[in-house]
Design a protein around this motif. Structure first.
Motif, PDB file in Angstrom:
ATOM      1  N   MET A   1      11.022   2.234  22.113  1.00 36.24           N
ATOM      2  CA  MET A   1       9.890   2.702  22.911  1.00 36.24           C
ATOM      3  C   MET A   1       9.082   3.749  22.140  1.00 36.24           C
ATOM      4  O   MET A   1       7.856   3.768  22.208  1.00 36.24           O
ATOM      5  N   ALA A   2       9.767   4.621  21.402  1.00 33.03           N
ATOM      6  CA  ALA A   2       9.052   5.625  20.609  1.00 33.03           C
ATOM      7  C   ALA A   2       8.206   4.946  19.533  1.00 33.03           C
ATOM      8  O   ALA A   2       7.042   5.327  19.315  1.00 33.03           O
ATOM      9  N   ASP A   3       8.755   3.944  18.857  1.00 35.41           N
ATOM     10  CA  ASP A   3       7.986   3.206  17.852  1.00 35.41           C
ATOM     11  C   ASP A   3       6.789   2.506  18.487  1.00 35.41           C
ATOM     12  O   ASP A   3       5.683   2.523  17.937  1.00 35.41           O
ATOM     13  N   LEU A   4       6.975   1.893  19.633  1.00 37.64           N
ATOM     14  CA  LEU A   4       5.899   1.186  20.320  1.00 37.64           C
ATOM     15  C   LEU A   4       4.801   2.159  20.729  1.00 37.64           C
ATOM     16  O   LEU A   4       3.607   1.888  20.532  1.00 37.64           O
ATOM     17  N   ASN A   5       5.178   3.312  21.283  1.00 33.77           N
ATOM     18  CA  ASN A   5       4.187   4.306  21.700  1.00 33.77           C
ATOM     19  C   ASN A   5       3.404   4.847  20.504  1.00 33.77           C
ATOM     20  O   ASN A   5       2.196   5.065  20.600  1.00 33.77           O
ATOM     21  N   ARG A   6       4.100   5.062  19.380  1.00 31.20           N
ATOM     22  CA  ARG A   6       3.413   5.540  18.188  1.00 31.20           C
ATOM     23  C   ARG A   6       2.388   4.529  17.693  1.00 31.20           C
ATOM     24  O   ARG A   6       1.279   4.888  17.299  1.00 31.20           O
ATOM     25  N   SER A   7       2.747   3.251  17.716  1.00 28.72           N
ATOM     26  CA  SER A   7       1.813   2.229  17.226  1.00 28.72           C
ATOM     27  C   SER A   7       0.664   2.012  18.203  1.00 28.72           C
ATOM     28  O   SER A   7      -0.431   1.639  17.795  1.00 28.72           O
ATOM     29  N   MET A   8       0.892   2.257  19.493  1.00 25.09           N
ATOM     30  CA  MET A   8      -0.160   2.052  20.481  1.00 25.09           C
ATOM     31  C   MET A   8      -1.122   3.231  20.563  1.00 25.09           C
ATOM     32  O   MET A   8      -2.248   3.066  21.020  1.00 25.09           O
ATOM     33  N   ASP A   9      -0.702   4.437  20.130  1.00 26.43           N
ATOM     34  CA  ASP A   9      -1.569   5.616  20.231  1.00 26.43           C
ATOM     35  C   ASP A   9      -2.879   5.418  19.478  1.00 26.43           C
ATOM     36  O   ASP A   9      -3.929   5.828  19.942  1.00 26.43           O
ATOM     37  N   GLY A  10      -2.844   4.799  18.337  1.00 28.00           N
ATOM     38  CA  GLY A  10      -4.059   4.604  17.552  1.00 28.00           C
ATOM     39  C   GLY A  10      -4.960   3.532  18.129  1.00 28.00           C
ATOM     40  O   GLY A  10      -6.150   3.476  17.845  1.00 28.00           O
ATOM     41  N   LYS A  11      -4.420   2.671  18.971  1.00 28.71           N
ATOM     42  CA  LYS A  11      -5.205   1.561  19.511  1.00 28.71           C
ATOM     43  C   LYS A  11      -5.811   1.878  20.862  1.00 28.71           C
ATOM     44  O   LYS A  11      -6.581   1.093  21.387  1.00 28.71           O
ATOM     45  N   ARG A  12      -5.460   2.994  21.434  1.00 27.47           N
ATOM     46  CA  ARG A  12      -5.997   3.343  22.757  1.00 27.47           C
ATOM     47  C   ARG A  12      -7.303   4.125  22.597  1.00 27.47           C
ATOM     48  O   ARG A  12      -7.573   4.729  21.582  1.00 27.47           O
ATOM     49  N   GLY A  13      -8.081   4.116  23.614  1.00 25.28           N
ATOM     50  CA  GLY A  13      -9.268   4.939  23.642  1.00 25.28           C
ATOM     51  C   GLY A  13     -10.543   4.241  23.251  1.00 25.28           C
ATOM     52  O   GLY A  13     -11.632   4.705  23.554  1.00 25.28           O
ATOM     53  N   GLY A  14     -10.449   3.134  22.566  1.00 27.09           N
ATOM     54  CA  GLY A  14     -11.670   2.403  22.213  1.00 27.09           C
ATOM     55  C   GLY A  14     -12.522   3.172  21.231  1.00 27.09           C
ATOM     56  O   GLY A  14     -12.043   3.797  20.291  1.00 27.09           O
ATOM     57  N   ARG A  15     -13.872   3.161  21.469  1.00 34.31           N
ATOM     58  CA  ARG A  15     -14.790   3.836  20.562  1.00 34.31           C
ATOM     59  C   ARG A  15     -14.820   5.330  20.812  1.00 34.31           C
ATOM     60  O   ARG A  15     -14.576   5.797  21.895  1.00 34.31           O
ATOM     61  N   ARG A  16     -15.207   6.064  19.783  1.00 34.26           N
ATOM     62  CA  ARG A  16     -15.377   7.503  19.926  1.00 34.26           C
ATOM     63  C   ARG A  16     -16.779   7.792  20.410  1.00 34.26           C
ATOM     64  O   ARG A  16     -17.742   7.133  20.021  1.00 34.26           O
ATOM     65  N   ARG A  17     -16.911   8.800  21.194  1.00 35.14           N
ATOM     66  CA  ARG A  17     -18.247   9.182  21.678  1.00 35.14           C
ATOM     67  C   ARG A  17     -18.896  10.144  20.706  1.00 35.14           C
ATOM     68  O   ARG A  17     -18.255  10.979  20.123  1.00 35.14           O
ATOM     69  N   ARG A  18     -20.197  10.070  20.600  1.00 37.93           N
ATOM     70  CA  ARG A  18     -20.922  10.965  19.696  1.00 37.93           C
ATOM     71  C   ARG A  18     -21.609  12.058  20.421  1.00 37.93           C
ATOM     72  O   ARG A  18     -22.011  12.081  21.470  1.00 37.93           O
TER      73      ARG A  18
END
Length: 154
Positions: free
Chosen positions: A137-154
């Motif tokens: 679960m820790a490995d899965l959460n680490r890999s998913m953190d970078g994929k969440r959030g979509g685009r960055r706002r400017r």
């Protein structure tokens, strides 16, 4: 008059169905032995345990509205359970669990090879499963953190 609940009677198997057997009792009465009340083991086919015309001892479970429910397995003397099977008596001491003072993070834990399943207590198996599950679960959460959030706002 209906037979008394809890009494043990003798009867003869009159007919067999897929859900049990009808037993002819004294006095022209008959009752049903449900498939779950035939033997102390799993009964897939009633014919494996009973035959029509067979003499059996039955225990009266209930007698209401002309229906008599019977049990063959409860009319038998109780069987001793082997000591190697079944739960421990409540007064038996539990085996001591190994103490771990400095536990590594589950993701960094080194997996030991599992011994044969009969050699390991249930609690140890559960502990090992939880440890490996937390690491995954820790490995899965680490890999998913970078994929969440979509685009960055400017």
């Amino acid at each position: 008059m209906d037979p008394q609940v809890g009494s043990i009677l003798e009867g003869k198997v009159a007919s067999i169905t897929k859900f049990g057997a009808f037993v002819a009792l004294e006095g022209g009465r008959s009752g049903l032995v449900h498939i779950s009340e035939i033997a102390n083991t799993f009964v897939n086919d009633v014919h494996d345990f009973l035959q029509e015309g067979q003499e059996v001892k039955v225990l009266v479970l209930s007698a209401e509205k002309g229906r008599i429910n019977l049990s063959i397995k409860k009319a038998l003397p109780p069987q001793e359970r082997p000591a190697s099977r079944g739960p421990r008596p409540f007064h038996a001491p539990r085996p001591a669990a190994p103490q771990q003072t400095d536990r590594p993070h589950p993701a960094q834990a080194v997996q030991k090879p599992l011994p044969p399943s009969g050699d390991q207590a249930f609690e140890d198996k559960l502990k090992r499963f939880l440890s490996s599950s937390e690491g995954k679960m820790a490995d899965l959460n680490r890999s998913m953190d970078g994929k969440r959030g979509g685009r960055r706002r400017r």
